[in-house]
Motif scaffolding. Structure first.
Motif, PDB file in Angstrom:
ATOM      1  N   ASN A 135     -65.257  37.051 -28.883  1.00 40.83           N
ATOM      2  CA  ASN A 135     -64.672  36.150 -27.898  1.00 40.83           C
ATOM      3  C   ASN A 135     -65.044  36.574 -26.478  1.00 40.83           C
ATOM      4  OD1 ASN A 135     -62.779  34.577 -29.772  1.00 40.83           O
ATOM      5  ND2 ASN A 135     -62.160  36.690 -30.164  1.00 40.83           N
ATOM      6  N   ARG A 136     -65.022  35.600 -25.576  1.00 38.71           N
ATOM      7  CA  ARG A 136     -65.288  35.886 -24.166  1.00 38.71           C
ATOM      8  C   ARG A 136     -64.388  35.018 -23.292  1.00 38.71           C
ATOM      9  NH1 ARG A 136     -71.117  35.037 -21.154  1.00 38.71           N
ATOM     10  NH2 ARG A 136     -70.545  32.819 -21.187  1.00 38.71           N
ATOM     11  N   ALA A 137     -63.891  35.584 -22.189  1.00 39.65           N
ATOM     12  CA  ALA A 137     -63.086  34.832 -21.225  1.00 39.65           C
ATOM     13  C   ALA A 137     -63.295  35.430 -19.841  1.00 39.65           C
ATOM     14  CB  ALA A 137     -61.612  34.864 -21.598  1.00 39.65           C
ATOM     15  N   TYR A 138     -63.028  34.614 -18.821  1.00 43.01           N
ATOM     16  CA  TYR A 138     -63.088  35.125 -17.460  1.00 43.01           C
ATOM     17  C   TYR A 138     -61.970  36.144 -17.239  1.00 43.01           C
ATOM     18  CZ  TYR A 138     -66.339  31.411 -16.130  1.00 43.01           C
ATOM     19  OH  TYR A 138     -67.425  30.584 -16.035  1.00 43.01           O
ATOM     20  N   ILE A 139     -62.267  37.158 -16.452  1.00 43.76           N
ATOM     21  CA  ILE A 139     -61.235  38.108 -16.041  1.00 43.76           C
ATOM     22  C   ILE A 139     -60.453  37.469 -14.909  1.00 43.76           C
ATOM     23  CG2 ILE A 139     -60.782  40.375 -15.041  1.00 43.76           C
ATOM     24  CD1 ILE A 139     -63.381  41.342 -16.376  1.00 43.76           C
ATOM     25  N   HIS A 171     -54.847  26.241 -23.736  1.00 38.07           N
ATOM     26  CA  HIS A 171     -53.882  26.976 -22.915  1.00 38.07           C
ATOM     27  C   HIS A 171     -54.392  28.356 -22.538  1.00 38.07           C
ATOM     28  CE1 HIS A 171     -53.322  28.145 -27.070  1.00 38.07           C
ATOM     29  NE2 HIS A 171     -52.729  29.247 -26.654  1.00 38.07           N
ATOM     30  N   CYS A 172     -55.438  28.808 -23.206  1.00 40.49           N
ATOM     31  CA  CYS A 172     -56.020  30.132 -22.958  1.00 40.49           C
ATOM     32  C   CYS A 172     -57.539  29.989 -23.032  1.00 40.49           C
ATOM     33  CB  CYS A 172     -55.510  31.133 -23.990  1.00 40.49           C
ATOM     34  SG  CYS A 172     -56.171  32.790 -23.794  1.00 40.49           S
ATOM     35  N   PRO A 173     -58.168  29.450 -22.001  1.00 36.67           N
ATOM     36  CA  PRO A 173     -59.604  29.135 -22.068  1.00 36.67           C
ATOM     37  C   PRO A 173     -60.454  30.341 -22.426  1.00 36.67           C
ATOM     38  CG  PRO A 173     -58.605  28.192 -20.104  1.00 36.67           C
ATOM     39  CD  PRO A 173     -57.577  29.107 -20.697  1.00 36.67           C
ATOM     40  N   ASN A 174     -61.203  30.187 -23.506  1.00 32.58           N
ATOM     41  CA  ASN A 174     -62.122  31.248 -23.908  1.00 32.58           C
ATOM     42  C   ASN A 174     -63.258  30.646 -24.723  1.00 32.58           C
ATOM     43  OD1 ASN A 174     -61.597  32.093 -27.060  1.00 32.58           O
ATOM     44  ND2 ASN A 174     -59.728  31.302 -26.110  1.00 32.58           N
ATOM     45  N   TRP A 175     -64.280  31.423 -24.938  1.00 37.48           N
ATOM     46  CA  TRP A 175     -65.482  31.001 -25.638  1.00 37.48           C
ATOM     47  C   TRP A 175     -65.793  32.019 -26.719  1.00 37.48           C
ATOM     48  CZ3 TRP A 175     -64.110  30.458 -20.726  1.00 37.48           C
ATOM     49  CH2 TRP A 175     -64.314  29.227 -20.100  1.00 37.48           C
ATOM     50  N   TYR A 176     -66.651  31.669 -27.659  1.00 40.21           N
ATOM     51  CA  TYR A 176     -66.959  32.602 -28.742  1.00 40.21           C
ATOM     52  C   TYR A 176     -68.423  32.460 -29.160  1.00 40.21           C
ATOM     53  CZ  TYR A 176     -66.453  28.469 -31.720  1.00 40.21           C
ATOM     54  OH  TYR A 176     -66.595  27.217 -32.275  1.00 40.21           O
ATOM     55  N   THR A 177     -68.936  33.537 -29.731  1.00 37.57           N
ATOM     56  CA  THR A 177     -70.253  33.531 -30.354  1.00 37.57           C
ATOM     57  C   THR A 177     -70.081  33.992 -31.800  1.00 37.57           C
ATOM     58  OG1 THR A 177     -72.483  34.513 -30.306  1.00 37.57           O
ATOM     59  CG2 THR A 177     -70.708  35.878 -29.463  1.00 37.57           C
ATOM     60  N   LEU A 178     -70.700  33.277 -32.718  1.00 36.49           N
ATOM     61  CA  LEU A 178     -70.545  33.563 -34.144  1.00 36.49           C
ATOM     62  C   LEU A 178     -71.578  34.575 -34.632  1.00 36.49           C
ATOM     63  CD1 LEU A 178     -69.913  29.951 -35.498  1.00 36.49           C
ATOM     64  CD2 LEU A 178     -68.220  31.789 -35.227  1.00 36.49           C
ATOM     65  N   ARG A 179     -71.137  35.446 -35.481  1.00 35.45           N
ATOM     66  CA  ARG A 179     -72.019  36.471 -36.044  1.00 35.45           C
ATOM     67  C   ARG A 179     -73.211  35.852 -36.754  1.00 35.45           C
ATOM     68  NH1 ARG A 179     -69.790  41.485 -39.748  1.00 35.45           N
ATOM     69  NH2 ARG A 179     -71.801  42.523 -40.139  1.00 35.45           N
ATOM     70  N   LYS A 180     -72.991  34.759 -37.442  1.00 35.23           N
ATOM     71  CA  LYS A 180     -74.072  34.157 -38.222  1.00 35.23           C
ATOM     72  C   LYS A 180     -75.192  33.604 -37.332  1.00 35.23           C
ATOM     73  CE  LYS A 180     -71.869  29.578 -38.709  1.00 35.23           C
ATOM     74  NZ  LYS A 180     -72.919  28.803 -38.018  1.00 35.23           N
ATOM     75  N   ASP A 181     -74.879  33.419 -36.035  1.00 36.10           N
ATOM     76  CA  ASP A 181     -75.887  32.894 -35.117  1.00 36.10           C
ATOM     77  C   ASP A 181     -76.707  33.990 -34.435  1.00 36.10           C
ATOM     78  OD1 ASP A 181     -75.109  30.293 -35.654  1.00 36.10           O
ATOM     79  OD2 ASP A 181     -73.607  30.264 -34.048  1.00 36.10           O
ATOM     80  N   TRP A 182     -76.321  35.245 -34.652  1.00 35.15           N
ATOM     81  CA  TRP A 182     -77.093  36.342 -34.074  1.00 35.15           C
ATOM     82  C   TRP A 182     -78.343  36.568 -34.928  1.00 35.15           C
ATOM     83  CZ3 TRP A 182     -75.141  40.666 -30.678  1.00 35.15           C
ATOM     84  CH2 TRP A 182     -74.070  40.237 -29.870  1.00 35.15           C
ATOM     85  N   PRO A 183     -79.506  36.634 -34.338  1.00 34.41           N
ATOM     86  CA  PRO A 183     -80.722  36.823 -35.131  1.00 34.41           C
ATOM     87  C   PRO A 183     -80.800  38.187 -35.814  1.00 34.41           C
ATOM     88  CG  PRO A 183     -81.214  36.929 -32.780  1.00 34.41           C
ATOM     89  CD  PRO A 183     -79.803  36.463 -32.901  1.00 34.41           C
ATOM     90  N   ARG A 191     -60.567  45.439 -25.449  1.00 33.31           N
ATOM     91  CA  ARG A 191     -61.297  44.623 -24.477  1.00 33.31           C
ATOM     92  C   ARG A 191     -62.469  45.408 -23.885  1.00 33.31           C
ATOM     93  NH1 ARG A 191     -58.308  42.514 -18.922  1.00 33.31           N
ATOM     94  NH2 ARG A 191     -60.123  42.688 -17.532  1.00 33.31           N
ATOM     95  N   PHE A 192     -63.582  44.714 -23.688  1.00 31.97           N
ATOM     96  CA  PHE A 192     -64.786  45.323 -23.115  1.00 31.97           C
ATOM     97  C   PHE A 192     -65.268  44.408 -21.986  1.00 31.97           C
ATOM     98  CE2 PHE A 192     -69.315  46.325 -22.905  1.00 31.97           C
ATOM     99  CZ  PHE A 192     -69.339  47.695 -23.091  1.00 31.97           C
ATOM    100  N   ASP A 193     -65.418  44.935 -20.773  1.00 29.47           N
ATOM    101  CA  ASP A 193     -65.712  44.111 -19.602  1.00 29.47           C
ATOM    102  C   ASP A 193     -67.170  44.201 -19.181  1.00 29.47           C
ATOM    103  OD1 ASP A 193     -63.020  43.629 -19.619  1.00 29.47           O
ATOM    104  OD2 ASP A 193     -62.577  44.814 -17.821  1.00 29.47           O
ATOM    105  N   VAL A 194     -67.741  43.048 -18.825  1.00 28.49           N
ATOM    106  CA  VAL A 194     -69.103  42.980 -18.288  1.00 28.49           C
ATOM    107  C   VAL A 194     -69.147  41.864 -17.237  1.00 28.49           C
ATOM    108  CG1 VAL A 194     -71.563  42.658 -18.757  1.00 28.49           C
ATOM    109  CG2 VAL A 194     -70.097  43.706 -20.504  1.00 28.49           C
ATOM    110  N   ASN A 195     -69.442  42.205 -16.003  1.00 24.78           N
ATOM    111  CA  ASN A 195     -69.734  41.224 -14.949  1.00 24.78           C
ATOM    112  C   ASN A 195     -68.751  40.057 -14.868  1.00 24.78           C
ATOM    113  OD1 ASN A 195     -71.927  42.784 -14.386  1.00 24.78           O
ATOM    114  ND2 ASN A 195     -73.470  41.263 -14.899  1.00 24.78           N
ATOM    115  N   GLY A 196     -67.487  40.364 -14.737  1.00 24.93           N
ATOM    116  CA  GLY A 196     -66.502  39.305 -14.534  1.00 24.93           C
ATOM    117  C   GLY A 196     -65.993  38.643 -15.800  1.00 24.93           C
ATOM    118  N   PHE A 197     -66.485  39.071 -16.970  1.00 22.90           N
ATOM    119  CA  PHE A 197     -65.998  38.561 -18.253  1.00 22.90           C
ATOM    120  C   PHE A 197     -65.403  39.700 -19.065  1.00 22.90           C
ATOM    121  CE2 PHE A 197     -69.186  35.318 -17.281  1.00 22.90           C
ATOM    122  CZ  PHE A 197     -68.539  34.148 -17.646  1.00 22.90           C
ATOM    123  N   LYS A 198     -64.421  39.365 -19.902  1.00 20.37           N
ATOM    124  CA  LYS A 198     -63.914  40.306 -20.891  1.00 20.37           C
ATOM    125  C   LYS A 198     -64.297  39.801 -22.277  1.00 20.37           C
ATOM    126  CE  LYS A 198     -59.258  38.215 -20.866  1.00 20.37           C
ATOM    127  NZ  LYS A 198     -57.819  38.485 -20.667  1.00 20.37           N
TER     128      LYS A 198
END
Length: 273
Positions: free
Chosen positions: A92-96, A30-42, A70-77
């Protein structure tokens, strides 16, 4: 953003955020978003620095009963869940999705400036612009593509916060579509540097004054800028059909140095990095 972020820190933060791989959050369709996990950052230290920058220079947005930064970069928050950094495990990341006031004008925008007086003004403006065919150009607030109508272009990047204005631009000039970015200037990130930065017919008046210096930061050595601000006290013609209330900064032209030129209802500031 809450306060102007230093350019180098923005570049590092935005570069790290856009370089990561993101996973779709299947539990929140219902709220499309994506995520990156800390453990996957090198580099965990980089993750910490990014979160610190997001929280210091982002701005609050309410969702449900909670407020996130919220922090915005190139069409994503981008945002975290607000836990202490030691226990923060993801970004987390989602389209603005919020529209621009200019979305309401996009369909009829070009018709507003189809009169002979506007055409004469455009020709006079074109005479002030240099040959851009062999330059890498950044067009700030590109709208429906006026610059491309005024001058032949080589390398081109155009950005605008109105998705519908950009859609009209793409339809008119599909050969330039790959260079279009749906973003406001404050949230724009790129590793590129440009030979010429231009913002026409009041576009730089919408930029937060604290971020105007970023224009020079995005220029290659010797690069030039050409910024066309609203004259203080002018009521932009586009604001009338929108019912007014579109915020802009009346004295923005005073916050950046360069040669000044009066041009009708505008003040042009041009200079070199």
């Amino acid at each position: 953003m809450n306060q102007p972020i230093p350019f180098d820190l923005f570049q590092a933060t935005a570069g790290a955020l856009t370089a990561r791989q993101y996973t779709y959050a299947r539990t929140m369709p219902h709220c499309p978003n994506w995520y990156t996990l800390r453990k996957d950052w090198p580099d965990d230290g980089e993750f910490v620095r990014v979160v610190e920058a997001m929280r210091r220079y982002g701005y609050p947005e309410r969702y449900g009963r909670k407020t996130f930064t919220r922090f915005d970069v190139n069409g994503f928050k981008y945002w975290t869940m607000g836990d202490p950094i030691e226990t923060t495990i993801l970004i987390n990341r989602a389209y603005i999705e919020a529209g621009s006031p200019y979305d309401t004008l996009a369909h009829d925008y070009d018709d507003l400036f189809a009169a002979p007086d506007a055409a004469r003004e455009n020709r006079a403006l074109a005479d002030l612009l240099p040959d851009l065919r062999n330059r890498k150009v950044l067009d700030i607030g590109c709208g429906t593509g006026l610059l491309a109508e005024l001058k032949p272009l080589g390398g081109y990047t155009g950005l605008d916060p109105s998705g519908l204005m950009l859609a009209k631009f793409r339809a008119k000039a599909p050969h330039l579509a790959k260079g279009l970015v749906h973003a406001g200037f404050e949230a724009f990130h790129t590793p590129e540097r440009f030979d010429f930065a231009v913002a026409l017919f009041g576009s730089p008046s919408y930029i937060d004054p604290g971020h105007l210096g970023k224009v020079k930061d995005l220029l290659a050595p010797g690069g030039e800028y050409f910024l066309m601000f609203y004259r203080p006290g002018y009521v932009p013609a586009t604001h009338v059909p929108m019912g007014g209330g579109v915020p802009w900064h009346g004295h923005n032209h005073e916050t950046i140095d360069g040669e000044r030129l009066d041009f009708g209802n505008y003040v042009i500031v041009r200079g070199r990095a």
